[in-house]
Design a protein around this motif. Structure first.
Motif, short mmCIF file in Angstrom:
data_model
loop_
_atom_site.label_atom_id
_atom_site.label_comp_id
_atom_site.label_asym_id
_atom_site.label_seq_id
_atom_site.Cartn_x
_atom_site.Cartn_y
_atom_site.Cartn_z
N PHE A 101 0.87 -1.19 0.00
CA PHE A 101 0.00 0.00 0.00
C PHE A 101 0.90 1.23 0.00
O PHE A 101 1.44 1.61 1.04
CB PHE A 101 -0.94 -0.05 1.21
CG PHE A 101 -1.56 -1.41 1.38
CD1 PHE A 101 -2.41 -1.92 0.40
CD2 PHE A 101 -1.25 -2.21 2.47
CE1 PHE A 101 -2.95 -3.18 0.52
CE2 PHE A 101 -1.79 -3.48 2.60
CZ PHE A 101 -2.64 -3.97 1.62
N VAL A 102 1.04 1.84 -1.17
CA VAL A 102 2.10 2.83 -1.36
C VAL A 102 1.56 4.19 -1.78
O VAL A 102 0.47 4.31 -2.35
CB VAL A 102 3.12 2.34 -2.42
CG1 VAL A 102 3.70 0.99 -2.04
CG2 VAL A 102 2.49 2.27 -3.81
N ASP A 103 2.36 5.23 -1.51
CA ASP A 103 2.14 6.59 -2.01
C ASP A 103 3.42 7.02 -2.72
O ASP A 103 4.49 6.42 -2.53
CB ASP A 103 1.86 7.56 -0.86
CG ASP A 103 0.57 7.25 -0.12
OD1 ASP A 103 -0.51 7.47 -0.70
OD2 ASP A 103 0.64 6.78 1.03
N ASP A 104 3.33 8.11 -3.51
CA ASP A 104 4.55 8.70 -4.07
C ASP A 104 5.44 9.18 -2.93
O ASP A 104 4.95 9.76 -1.96
CB ASP A 104 4.21 9.92 -4.95
CG ASP A 104 3.61 9.51 -6.28
OD1 ASP A 104 3.69 8.32 -6.62
OD2 ASP A 104 3.05 10.40 -6.96
N TYR A 105 6.74 8.99 -3.08
CA TYR A 105 7.69 9.43 -2.05
C TYR A 105 7.62 10.95 -1.85
O TYR A 105 7.77 11.44 -0.72
CB TYR A 105 9.11 9.01 -2.46
CG TYR A 105 10.16 9.31 -1.43
CD1 TYR A 105 10.30 8.50 -0.29
CD2 TYR A 105 11.02 10.39 -1.56
CE1 TYR A 105 11.27 8.77 0.66
CE2 TYR A 105 11.98 10.67 -0.61
CZ TYR A 105 12.10 9.85 0.50
OH TYR A 105 13.06 10.13 1.44
N ASN A 106 7.36 11.70 -2.93
CA ASN A 106 7.23 13.16 -2.82
C ASN A 106 6.14 13.54 -1.84
O ASN A 106 6.22 14.55 -1.15
CB ASN A 106 6.85 13.77 -4.18
CG ASN A 106 7.94 13.64 -5.20
OD1 ASN A 106 8.89 12.89 -4.99
ND2 ASN A 106 7.83 14.35 -6.29
N ARG A 107 5.07 12.74 -1.82
CA ARG A 107 3.91 13.07 -1.00
C ARG A 107 4.04 12.49 0.41
O ARG A 107 3.57 13.07 1.38
CB ARG A 107 2.66 12.51 -1.68
CG ARG A 107 1.37 12.94 -1.04
CD ARG A 107 0.18 12.57 -1.89
NE ARG A 107 -1.06 12.93 -1.22
CZ ARG A 107 -1.67 14.10 -1.36
NH1 ARG A 107 -1.17 15.01 -2.14
NH2 ARG A 107 -2.80 14.35 -0.71
N ASN A 108 4.66 11.33 0.50
CA ASN A 108 4.73 10.64 1.80
C ASN A 108 6.05 9.87 1.90
O ASN A 108 6.24 8.86 1.23
CB ASN A 108 3.54 9.68 1.94
CG ASN A 108 3.35 9.23 3.37
OD1 ASN A 108 4.30 8.92 4.08
ND2 ASN A 108 2.11 9.20 3.81
N ARG A 109 6.95 10.38 2.74
CA ARG A 109 8.29 9.79 2.82
C ARG A 109 8.30 8.46 3.57
O ARG A 109 9.31 7.77 3.56
CB ARG A 109 9.27 10.77 3.47
CG ARG A 109 9.61 11.93 2.57
CD ARG A 109 10.40 13.00 3.30
NE ARG A 109 11.79 12.66 3.45
CZ ARG A 109 12.63 13.34 4.25
NH1 ARG A 109 12.19 14.37 4.94
NH2 ARG A 109 13.88 12.98 4.35
N VAL A 110 7.19 8.09 4.22
CA VAL A 110 7.13 6.81 4.94
C VAL A 110 6.56 5.72 4.04
O VAL A 110 7.17 4.66 3.86
CB VAL A 110 6.32 6.93 6.24
CG1 VAL A 110 6.24 5.58 6.95
CG2 VAL A 110 6.94 7.98 7.16
N THR A 111 5.38 5.97 3.46
CA THR A 111 4.75 4.94 2.60
C THR A 111 5.32 4.96 1.19
O THR A 111 4.96 4.12 0.37
CB THR A 111 3.23 5.14 2.56
OG1 THR A 111 2.97 6.50 2.17
CG2 THR A 111 2.59 4.87 3.90
N GLY A 112 6.21 5.92 0.90
CA GLY A 112 6.82 5.98 -0.42
C GLY A 112 8.21 5.40 -0.48
O GLY A 112 8.91 5.53 -1.48
N ARG A 113 8.64 4.72 0.58
CA ARG A 113 9.99 4.13 0.58
C ARG A 113 9.93 2.69 1.07
O ARG A 113 8.98 2.26 1.72
CB ARG A 113 10.93 4.95 1.46
CG ARG A 113 10.60 4.89 2.94
CD ARG A 113 11.54 5.75 3.77
NE ARG A 113 11.17 5.71 5.18
CZ ARG A 113 11.23 6.74 6.00
NH1 ARG A 113 11.62 7.91 5.57
NH2 ARG A 113 10.88 6.63 7.27
#
Length: 437
Positions: A403-415
């Motif tokens: 369950f991911v987000d773009d790293y630009n938007r969310n540094r926790v779910t994007g890495r």
């Protein structure tokens, strides 16, 4: 409830732990600079001038110093190998505090072969300090550190132009470096850039303003660190709560207690909010939130809490709590920028484990799209592997959805990190950029 156990190295670390426990303002800093730019001296100066050093520590480095001045770099270059070579080769975390703020400072090496250490130190930083030697100007390594800071979306970048005393505090020299760095940063999408002229050895413009640079009207380095605004950098829009542990005491006092412990990755969660649990997709509401010191009504990052839900759902480690109308993307295909950290290179068809938030899955490397030259920003699309410290665009396929987000938007779910299943060693770190090709 007992206080958390803290490894205390100094009174400042103890104080930092207390303040962190009280949830006061913490600034995470990553420092980077080329060899001999004076990074260790600068950190030593910050520690010494903010009174985070014992008198006996200072007397010990006074005795060990060679020359006419006290070598504050000896405070930070703790490994014997670092002292012998005069270089920093490991990521060391230092704690110090002022009445305004607590600082956690990641001292990262400058050498190209320690790119992975820089990535490790900067991945959680609010601010990065890049040191530049006033005599040498912008070097290849300065560009690389600035690029890595922007790649890791460190919101604030400070360029400390050091050794200004060796160029007679020349305004022209300082402004030439500031202009060159600003032009380079404009290509990198750096949201906040500050340039400060300093002399770490003598303490000019480090903690207090120096009268040696009357032409410089900006703040001292520490004043900037104390006042830079970071609260708005945190994502308070997208509620993300990865479940780390299911709390079931099954004691007489808490016979029916079932809670889900974890750290809030982003967003704000309140008692009564409707939430969705992934991967099941089932919805419920938050019945109660338990913090370390008792019940709380709302939580935000980076608080560690236990959620209790209104319905008895099947929730386990690796699941994610979010809002029904604002869920992350569920995907088995990761298109990521990967920093490779192992001696054995990354190649297509390789099998690895992926750890993303609290969820672990297995994956296969589908394709290496390109290897990135960190110094020139050139994309080598002919590359067949990623070697140690290389960064490249990699496509992975996982066995189960993440369950991911773009790293630009969310540094926790994007890495995420990549793990060798045979040795359990971390072999890579990945970031999920927006799909710009």
């Amino acid at each position: 409830m007992s206080e958390p156990v803290v490894d205390v190295h100094s009174p400042a670390a103890e104080q930092a732990a207390e303040i962190a426990t009280a949830r006061k303002d913490i600034l995470r800093i990553a420092t980077a600079g080329s060899v001999d730019d004076g990074k260790s001296t600068l950190i030593g100066r910050l520690l010494y001038d903010s009174k985070a050093v014992f008198e006996d520590q200072y007397e010990a480095i006074e005795r060990a110093s060679k020359g006419d001045f006290v070598d504050l770099a000896l405070l930070t270059d703790g490994l014997r190998a670092e002292r012998e070579q005069g270089i920093t080769i490991d990521v060391a975390y230092r704690y110090f505090s002022t009445p305004r703020r607590t600082f956690i400072l990641a001292d990262t090496p400058g050498h190209v072969q320690y790119t992975r250490n820089m990535v490790t130190g900067a991945s959680t930083a609010d601010l990065a300090i890049v040191l530049v030697d006033a005599r040498k100007g912008m070097l290849e390594q300065s560009r690389r550190h600035a690029f890595l800071a922007s790649l890791l979306r460190v919101p604030h970048l400070v360029v400390a132009v050091n050794k200004m005393d060796l160029v007679d505090w020349s305004q022209e020299t300082f402004e030439a470096i500031a202009d060159e760095f600003s032009a380079f940063a404009a290509r990198l999408d750096v949201p906040d850039l500050t340039v400060v002229p300093i002399s770490a050895l003598h303490g000019d413009n480090v903690v207090t303003r120096s009268d040696r640079a009357p032409w410089y009207q900006g703040p001292s380095l520490l004043h900037h660190l104390e006042h830079v605004h970071v609260a708005s950098d945190r994502n308070l829009v997208d509620a993300r709560f990865p479940v780390q542990y299911v709390v079931r005491p099954q004691s007489d006092a808490h016979h029916d207690y079932r809670g889900y412990a974890g750290t809030v990755a982003s967003g704000v969660l309140r008692v009564g909010d409707e939430v969705q649990v992934l991967p099941s997709g089932l919805t419920t509401s938050i019945a109660a939130i338990d913090g370390p010191r008792g019940p709380v009504q709302e939580v935000f990052p980076p608080m560690a809490v236990t959620l209790r839900l209104a319905d008895d759902l099947d929730v386990s480690r690796g699941d994610l709590v979010c809002r029904p109308a604002n869920a992350p993307q569920a995907t088995q295909d990761l298109d990521a920028l990967v920093c490779w950290m192992a001696e054995e290179p990354l190649r297509p068809r390789q099998r690895l484990a992926v750890k993303h938030t609290t969820r672990s899955v297995r994956a296969v490397v589908k394709e290496l799209v390109y290897r990135l030259d960190v110094n020139t920003l050139h994309r080598d699309q002919e590359a067949t592997e990623l070697g140690l410290n290389d960064i490249g665009r990699v496509r992975l396929r996982t066995t189960q959805p993440l369950f991911v987000d773009d790293y630009n938007r969310n540094r926790v779910t994007g890495r995420f990190i990549l793990v060798d299943e045979a040795t359990n060693a971390t072999v890579g770190a990945g970031m999920l950029p927006p799909h710009r090709g």
